[in-house]
Design a protein around this motif. Structure first.
Motif, PDB file in Angstrom:
ATOM      1  N   THR A 553       0.822  -1.216   0.000  1.00 60.82           N
ATOM      2  CA  THR A 553       0.000   0.000   0.000  1.00 60.82           C
ATOM      3  C   THR A 553       0.846   1.251   0.000  1.00 60.82           C
ATOM      4  O   THR A 553       0.445   2.280  -0.539  1.00 60.82           O
ATOM      5  CB  THR A 553      -0.916   0.017   1.234  1.00 60.82           C
ATOM      6  OG1 THR A 553      -0.100  -0.233   2.381  1.00 60.82           O
ATOM      7  CG2 THR A 553      -1.976  -1.052   1.143  1.00 60.82           C
ATOM      8  N   GLY A 554       1.974   1.190   0.596  1.00 61.12           N
ATOM      9  CA  GLY A 554       2.810   2.370   0.735  1.00 61.12           C
ATOM     10  C   GLY A 554       3.680   2.593  -0.490  1.00 61.12           C
ATOM     11  O   GLY A 554       3.378   2.099  -1.585  1.00 61.12           O
ATOM     12  N   PRO A 555       4.735   3.357  -0.340  1.00 65.63           N
ATOM     13  CA  PRO A 555       5.680   3.575  -1.442  1.00 65.63           C
ATOM     14  C   PRO A 555       6.408   2.275  -1.816  1.00 65.63           C
ATOM     15  O   PRO A 555       6.447   1.340  -1.023  1.00 65.63           O
ATOM     16  CB  PRO A 555       6.644   4.620  -0.874  1.00 65.63           C
ATOM     17  CG  PRO A 555       6.545   4.493   0.592  1.00 65.63           C
ATOM     18  CD  PRO A 555       5.135   4.061   0.888  1.00 65.63           C
ATOM     19  N   ALA A 556       6.932   2.272  -3.030  1.00 66.07           N
ATOM     20  CA  ALA A 556       7.583   1.059  -3.529  1.00 66.07           C
ATOM     21  C   ALA A 556       8.907   0.854  -2.816  1.00 66.07           C
ATOM     22  O   ALA A 556       9.922   1.444  -3.174  1.00 66.07           O
ATOM     23  CB  ALA A 556       7.808   1.182  -5.029  1.00 66.07           C
ATOM     24  N   LEU A 557       8.864   0.055  -1.780  1.00 69.00           N
ATOM     25  CA  LEU A 557      10.066  -0.209  -0.995  1.00 69.00           C
ATOM     26  C   LEU A 557      10.133  -1.694  -0.702  1.00 69.00           C
ATOM     27  O   LEU A 557       9.131  -2.401  -0.741  1.00 69.00           O
ATOM     28  CB  LEU A 557      10.015   0.555   0.324  1.00 69.00           C
ATOM     29  CG  LEU A 557      10.378   2.048   0.301  1.00 69.00           C
ATOM     30  CD1 LEU A 557      10.100   2.661   1.655  1.00 69.00           C
ATOM     31  CD2 LEU A 557      11.829   2.230  -0.078  1.00 69.00           C
ATOM     32  N   CYS A 558      11.339  -2.150  -0.396  1.00 67.36           N
ATOM     33  CA  CYS A 558      11.489  -3.535   0.032  1.00 67.36           C
ATOM     34  C   CYS A 558      11.503  -3.523   1.543  1.00 67.36           C
ATOM     35  O   CYS A 558      12.201  -2.703   2.152  1.00 67.36           O
ATOM     36  CB  CYS A 558      12.817  -4.107  -0.450  1.00 67.36           C
ATOM     37  SG  CYS A 558      12.902  -4.249  -2.202  1.00 67.36           S
ATOM     38  N   ASP A 559      10.781  -4.447   2.104  1.00 65.66           N
ATOM     39  CA  ASP A 559      10.827  -4.541   3.553  1.00 65.66           C
ATOM     40  C   ASP A 559      10.800  -5.996   3.940  1.00 65.66           C
ATOM     41  O   ASP A 559      10.661  -6.881   3.086  1.00 65.66           O
ATOM     42  CB  ASP A 559       9.648  -3.771   4.173  1.00 65.66           C
ATOM     43  CG  ASP A 559       9.907  -3.438   5.641  1.00 65.66           C
ATOM     44  OD1 ASP A 559      11.110  -3.297   5.987  1.00 65.66           O
ATOM     45  OD2 ASP A 559       8.955  -3.340   6.405  1.00 65.66           O
ATOM     46  N   VAL A 560      10.929  -6.219   5.230  1.00 58.29           N
ATOM     47  CA  VAL A 560      10.937  -7.588   5.746  1.00 58.29           C
ATOM     48  C   VAL A 560       9.626  -7.845   6.456  1.00 58.29           C
ATOM     49  O   VAL A 560       9.141  -6.997   7.201  1.00 58.29           O
ATOM     50  CB  VAL A 560      12.128  -7.768   6.710  1.00 58.29           C
ATOM     51  CG1 VAL A 560      12.071  -9.116   7.394  1.00 58.29           C
ATOM     52  CG2 VAL A 560      13.434  -7.586   5.945  1.00 58.29           C
ATOM     53  N   ILE A 561       9.052  -9.009   6.161  1.00 57.82           N
ATOM     54  CA  ILE A 561       7.886  -9.447   6.925  1.00 57.82           C
ATOM     55  C   ILE A 561       8.347 -10.604   7.786  1.00 57.82           C
ATOM     56  O   ILE A 561       9.006 -11.522   7.301  1.00 57.82           O
ATOM     57  CB  ILE A 561       6.743  -9.895   6.007  1.00 57.82           C
ATOM     58  CG1 ILE A 561       6.226  -8.687   5.219  1.00 57.82           C
ATOM     59  CG2 ILE A 561       5.622 -10.561   6.797  1.00 57.82           C
ATOM     60  CD1 ILE A 561       5.097  -9.003   4.265  1.00 57.82           C
ATOM     61  N   LYS A 562       8.054 -10.505   9.070  1.00 58.16           N
ATOM     62  CA  LYS A 562       8.436 -11.586   9.982  1.00 58.16           C
ATOM     63  C   LYS A 562       7.259 -12.520  10.148  1.00 58.16           C
ATOM     64  O   LYS A 562       6.116 -12.081  10.289  1.00 58.16           O
ATOM     65  CB  LYS A 562       8.805 -11.030  11.354  1.00 58.16           C
ATOM     66  CG  LYS A 562      10.152 -10.341  11.395  1.00 58.16           C
ATOM     67  CD  LYS A 562      10.456  -9.997  12.844  1.00 58.16           C
ATOM     68  CE  LYS A 562      11.582  -9.018  12.954  1.00 58.16           C
ATOM     69  NZ  LYS A 562      11.710  -8.539  14.330  1.00 58.16           N
ATOM     70  N   VAL A 563       7.541 -13.811  10.091  1.00 58.32           N
ATOM     71  CA  VAL A 563       6.495 -14.808  10.330  1.00 58.32           C
ATOM     72  C   VAL A 563       6.878 -15.565  11.587  1.00 58.32           C
ATOM     73  O   VAL A 563       7.978 -16.118  11.667  1.00 58.32           O
ATOM     74  CB  VAL A 563       6.369 -15.787   9.141  1.00 58.32           C
ATOM     75  CG1 VAL A 563       5.253 -16.779   9.376  1.00 58.32           C
ATOM     76  CG2 VAL A 563       6.144 -15.020   7.849  1.00 58.32           C
ATOM     77  N   CYS A 564       5.996 -15.534  12.591  1.00 55.49           N
ATOM     78  CA  CYS A 564       6.288 -16.233  13.835  1.00 55.49           C
ATOM     79  C   CYS A 564       5.358 -17.431  13.955  1.00 55.49           C
ATOM     80  O   CYS A 564       4.180 -17.361  13.591  1.00 55.49           O
ATOM     81  CB  CYS A 564       6.037 -15.333  15.045  1.00 55.49           C
ATOM     82  SG  CYS A 564       7.031 -13.855  14.986  1.00 55.49           S
ATOM     83  N   VAL A 565       5.925 -18.524  14.442  1.00 55.93           N
ATOM     84  CA  VAL A 565       5.091 -19.690  14.748  1.00 55.93           C
ATOM     85  C   VAL A 565       4.813 -19.642  16.245  1.00 55.93           C
ATOM     86  O   VAL A 565       5.741 -19.646  17.060  1.00 55.93           O
ATOM     87  CB  VAL A 565       5.817 -21.002  14.365  1.00 55.93           C
ATOM     88  CG1 VAL A 565       4.941 -22.198  14.680  1.00 55.93           C
ATOM     89  CG2 VAL A 565       6.196 -20.985  12.893  1.00 55.93           C
ATOM     90  N   LEU A 566       3.535 -19.557  16.582  1.00 54.15           N
ATOM     91  CA  LEU A 566       3.159 -19.405  17.995  1.00 54.15           C
ATOM     92  C   LEU A 566       2.466 -20.656  18.477  1.00 54.15           C
ATOM     93  O   LEU A 566       1.794 -21.353  17.706  1.00 54.15           O
ATOM     94  CB  LEU A 566       2.214 -18.214  18.138  1.00 54.15           C
ATOM     95  CG  LEU A 566       2.699 -16.885  17.571  1.00 54.15           C
ATOM     96  CD1 LEU A 566       1.568 -15.870  17.580  1.00 54.15           C
ATOM     97  CD2 LEU A 566       3.891 -16.373  18.357  1.00 54.15           C
ATOM     98  N   GLN A 567       2.621 -20.904  19.743  1.00 53.63           N
ATOM     99  CA  GLN A 567       1.914 -22.028  20.362  1.00 53.63           C
ATOM    100  C   GLN A 567       1.053 -21.487  21.497  1.00 53.63           C
ATOM    101  O   GLN A 567       1.466 -20.576  22.209  1.00 53.63           O
ATOM    102  CB  GLN A 567       2.918 -23.048  20.897  1.00 53.63           C
ATOM    103  CG  GLN A 567       2.208 -24.270  21.471  1.00 53.63           C
ATOM    104  CD  GLN A 567       3.076 -25.503  21.387  1.00 53.63           C
ATOM    105  OE1 GLN A 567       4.273 -25.410  21.544  1.00 53.63           O
ATOM    106  NE2 GLN A 567       2.452 -26.640  21.148  1.00 53.63           N
ATOM    107  N   GLU A 568      -0.095 -22.063  21.587  1.00 50.14           N
ATOM    108  CA  GLU A 568      -0.992 -21.609  22.647  1.00 50.14           C
ATOM    109  C   GLU A 568      -0.354 -21.822  24.007  1.00 50.14           C
ATOM    110  O   GLU A 568       0.245 -22.875  24.259  1.00 50.14           O
ATOM    111  CB  GLU A 568      -2.319 -22.388  22.578  1.00 50.14           C
ATOM    112  CG  GLU A 568      -3.296 -21.789  21.607  1.00 50.14           C
ATOM    113  CD  GLU A 568      -4.537 -22.663  21.456  1.00 50.14           C
ATOM    114  OE1 GLU A 568      -4.997 -23.230  22.460  1.00 50.14           O
ATOM    115  OE2 GLU A 568      -4.990 -22.784  20.294  1.00 50.14           O
ATOM    116  N   GLY A 569      -0.461 -20.833  24.827  1.00 51.76           N
ATOM    117  CA  GLY A 569       0.048 -20.962  26.192  1.00 51.76           C
ATOM    118  C   GLY A 569       1.520 -20.603  26.320  1.00 51.76           C
ATOM    119  O   GLY A 569       2.134 -20.820  27.352  1.00 51.76           O
ATOM    120  N   ARG A 570       2.139 -20.106  25.266  1.00 52.94           N
ATOM    121  CA  ARG A 570       3.550 -19.696  25.366  1.00 52.94           C
ATOM    122  C   ARG A 570       3.678 -18.256  24.900  1.00 52.94           C
ATOM    123  O   ARG A 570       3.060 -17.855  23.917  1.00 52.94           O
ATOM    124  CB  ARG A 570       4.422 -20.570  24.477  1.00 52.94           C
ATOM    125  CG  ARG A 570       4.843 -21.853  25.118  1.00 52.94           C
ATOM    126  CD  ARG A 570       5.725 -22.611  24.145  1.00 52.94           C
ATOM    127  NE  ARG A 570       6.947 -21.830  23.926  1.00 52.94           N
ATOM    128  CZ  ARG A 570       8.159 -22.386  23.971  1.00 52.94           C
ATOM    129  NH1 ARG A 570       8.302 -23.670  24.226  1.00 52.94           N
ATOM    130  NH2 ARG A 570       9.209 -21.646  23.757  1.00 52.94           N
TER     131      ARG A 570
END
Lengths: 587, 194
Positions: A553-570
């Motif tokens: 949506t923003g200006p044409a830039l490269c950025d990093v998307i972080k993907v986290c694997v979450l577990q319930e209760g942690r």
């Protein structure tokens, strides 16, 4: 391809086979060595003959039967005469200035040189006898006078043999080897003659007397078993020069003129090559070889030595090694190949693997198969052809090969050092800074080394610390806590991307439940729908692909998307992946 | 003889033919050419040729100009410069020199594969010379050793000769005169002359 091959067989043949197989006589019955072979114009009509001192057949009982001096002309044997003793060398040489210019032959055998003129015996030269132990002489004197018997003689001679510095004479050695019952007879037969100790000729060469002409008068050069080298006058057969080498010579090569300057290169039985010069009675230079010499040839100013460890080595005239090449098989024979009409000089090397190789320095110019291993070979003018190689093989065959007129004797392309080696590097000039730095390095080398190591260790420590921290925080793509693996793929050109996440349960048996994926991103740049994905039960070993839409949506830039694997209760993520988003192209 | 030849001989014109005389050194090329010359022009002592000699002699219908090339190894590379001019080749072989028969074959193969000779129907006359020498090879044996049967696109002929006495030479020259190819090649010239 077929056309090329059938269209120009001659051109192909020219290029690859420089030798024409002119003659082959498998039943010539030659048993000889290169040193006992020479090419000479014995009839004076410009047609060279092959002269061979044949060692005779060793199969017919004792060695030394059928020793012959053979002369071949063209394809046929024209003369044959018996030799008295086993020949050790044969050379053709001009001994006078008489016309027509017909060379004499010298055959060395035992302690004598037999000189033939017009193939008739002309002169016999015997080497001077060696010094005899006076004690030995005394003992034999007493025997003659009948003062001592054979038993006492044996004891005395045994005593002399162990104590004396001089070796015993031939007669005494023979006597000691006899059985007791034959001793009496032997003594009776020989006691009347004076006692002598003789040496044996091991090799022979020729040396031009005063002119370098092809048909100039030559001296004979003789190497003996008593480690001496003699130069003989060709007319009077007196010894002109006597030189000593540390061991008996085996092979020799002579160059120069006796009256001007000469070099005698001898390979000796102690595995060394010695170079003798005019006015020195001791070797001037010495080359220690890695193994024993089997052949020695001089090509121009290079001495080429074939060694028994299957190498061919080149040396300067001062004994400095220039090159060494390994060979696939042991050397059986060597000969120089000098072709003055084409300004070519090389070495012919015959190998036990039935090959005849032509070397120019360390480069093989040609390899020719021979039907059998070649034991003797010589190159020169034979008949009316200048470039001819005559060979004798193990089975007694005689082979004659003639060099093609059109043969190319060029070094192969790509031989020698690679071209890049000769390109000069653009080394900058030495500046004051460089000199200062060099001096500092020289003086404070240990200190700099220590400083460098300290920094290196520190860097390693930092790296290890960062890694362990990442593992603890589960911010890497693999996790310590759970056997879950994650990798991602981004598809699309933008601004809309599809992010596919692949999740694998790497555990052997246990399924995992209650996991979810969470995207962390900059909301100014991207919108992700949905930002949170719930994972189903992860069966072990299966890959689960989950998709989500990312819109830029923003200006044409490269950025990093972080993907986290979450577990319930942690509270901490199981693992984190960083996805580098591509530049949206359509914006 | 054709009409033109008769005409030419009436007119006293003789056809000029350039012949190359090739062969190894000491095979007898100069001796052969010397024998073919009229007896008053012959020389007594023959020495090894240096470079080449040009000799002329006439037969009943032809006037030969012979390039007597030196056969020594160092002059053999001169041969190929004259192939273009040659209308016939005489190749002389020393049939007593068995050792160098392979060299003669080599030189012949080089000659036959030369671009100036390869595609021309140029007649080749072989003289197996020195027949008088003991142990010399017969002309049949010589032609076998030189693989002459492989020459299919050129007329050739082999004669056993003894150049010292001149035996066998005339047979070869007669063959050379009678070859169609030499005649055909020359007929055109006469048309122009007439």
């Amino acid at each position: 391809m077929y056309f090329i091959l059938s269209g120009s067989p001659i051109e192909i043949a020219f290029h690859f086979y420089p030798w024409l197989e002119a003659h082959s006589d498998p039943v010539a019955g030659l048993n000889t060595l290169s040193s006992c072979m020479d090419l000479a114009d014995l009839s004076g009509d410009g047609e060279n003959c092959l002269v061979v001192a044949d060692l005779g057949s060793s199969s017919s009982g004792s060695l030394g039967s059928g020793m012959k001096l053979k002369v071949f002309r063209g394809t046929s044997l024209v003369s044959e005469s018996s030799l008295l003793d086993l020949p050790s060398g044969l050379v053709a040489f001009f001994m006078d200035l008489n016309e027509p210019r017909v060379p004499a032959l010298a055959v060395a055998s035992g302690p004598c040189v037999y000189v033939y003129k017009n193939l008739r015996p002309y002169f016999k030269f015997t080497l001077p006898g060696l010094e005899v132990d006076p004690l030995e002489q005394e003992v034999w004197q007493q025997v003659r006078l009948g003062q001592i018997d054979t038993v006492a003689l044996k004891d005395l001679l045994e005593g002399i043999r162990t104590k004396s510095e001089l070796p015993l004479s031939q007669r005494s050695l023979r006597f000691l080897s006899l059985e007791p019952e034959n001793m009496e007879e032997f003594v009776m037969m020989h006691q009347g003659q004076p006692i002598r100790r003789q040496t044996v000729i091991t090799c022979m060469g020729t040396l031009k007397k005063s002119t370098a002409d092809e048909d100039g008068v030559s001296c004979l050069v003789i190497g003996t078993e008593s480690s001496e080298v003699y130069v003989l006058d060709p007319e009077a057969f007196i010894i002109l020069a006597k030189m000593c080498v540390p061991a008996p010579p085996v092979v020799m090569d002579v160059s120069g003129q006796f009256d001007v300057e000469f070099r005698i290169t001898v390979a000796c039985r102690d595995g060394a090559v010695y170079i003798l010069r005019r006015d020195y009675d001791k070797p001037k230079y010495c080359v220690e070889l890695s193994s024993h010499c089997v052949g020695l040839v001089r090509v121009g100013k290079t001495v080429v030595v074939g060694c028994s460890d299957q190498t061919l080595q080149g040396f300067t005239q001062k004994g400095k090694r220039l090159w060494s090449v390994p060979l696939p098989a042991p050397i059986t024979s060597m000969a120089p190949m000098r072709l003055s009409s084409r300004g070519f000089s090389g070495v012919l090397v015959a190998l036990a693997s039935c090959e005849l190789r032509l070397y120019q320095d360390q480069w093989v110019l040609n390899t020719q198969r021979t039907p059998e291993p070649v034991t003797a070979l010589t190159f020169g003018r034979y008949g009316r052809e200048d470039g001819t190689v005559v060979m004798a093989t193990q089975g007694g065959a005689m082979l004659v090969h003639i060099l093609r007129r059109t043969a190319s004797l060029q070094k192969p392309e790509g031989g020698g050092p690679p071209g890049a080696q000769s390109v000069r590097l653009n080394v900058p000039k030495k500046s004051q800074l460089f000199v200062d730095q060099t001096l500092r390095e020289r003086e404070q080398g240990p200190l700099m080394h220590r400083a460098f190591h300290r920094d290196l260790l520190r860097t390693r420590l930092r790296t290890a610390q960062a890694y362990s921290r990442a593992l603890e925080a589960s911010t890497g793509p693999s996790s310590e806590q759970g056997p879950v693996k994650l990798h991602a793929a981004v598809q699309g050109l933008g601004p809309n991307f599809r992010l596919t996440l692949y999740v694998v349960n790497a555990a052997a048996l246990r399924p995992i439940t209650g996991l979810s994926l969470c995207m962390l991103y900059d909301p100014a740049l991207y919108t992700v729908a949905p930002p949170l994905l719930r994972l189903p039960l992860l069966a072990p070993g299966l890959t689960y692909a989950l998709q989500t839409r990312v819109t830029c949506t923003g200006p044409a830039l490269c950025d990093v998307i972080k993907v986290c694997v979450l577990q319930e209760g942690r509270s901490a993520p199981l693992l984190t992946a960083h996805i580098n988003m591509p530049l949206p192209e359509a914006l | 003889m054709g009409l033109f030849d008769k005409l030419a001989s009436w007119l006293g014109l003789k056809k000029e033919v350039n012949v190359l005389c090739l062969g190894l050194d000491n095979s007898g090329k100069t001796t052969i050419i010397n024998q073919l010359k009229p007896s008053n022009a012959q020389t007594q002592d023959i020495v090894p040729t240096i470079g080449f000699n040009i000799e002329k002699f006439k037969t009943s219908s032809l006037s030969f100009t012979v390039f007597d090339m030196s056969g020594q190894g160092r002059y053999r590379n001169l041969w190929e410069h004259y192939y273009k001019e040659g209308q016939a080749i005489i190749f002389v072989i020393d049939s007593a020199d068995k050792l160098r028969m392979v060299v003669a074959k080599e030189e012949l193969d080089t000659l036959l594969n030369h671009p100036d000779v390869k595609h021309r129907r140029i007649p080749i006359l072989f003289f197996a010379n020195k027949m008088d020498v003991r142990d010399s090879l017969s002309s049949v044996k010589v032609s076998q050793m030189l693989c002459l049967e492989n020459i299919k696109d050129k007329p050739w002929h082999i004669c056993a000769t003894n150049a010292l006495k001149g035996e066998g030479l005339q047979e070869g020259v007669d063959w050379l005169q009678g070859t169609r190819d030499l005649q055909d090649g020359l007929c055109l010239c006469y048309i122009f002359i007439i």
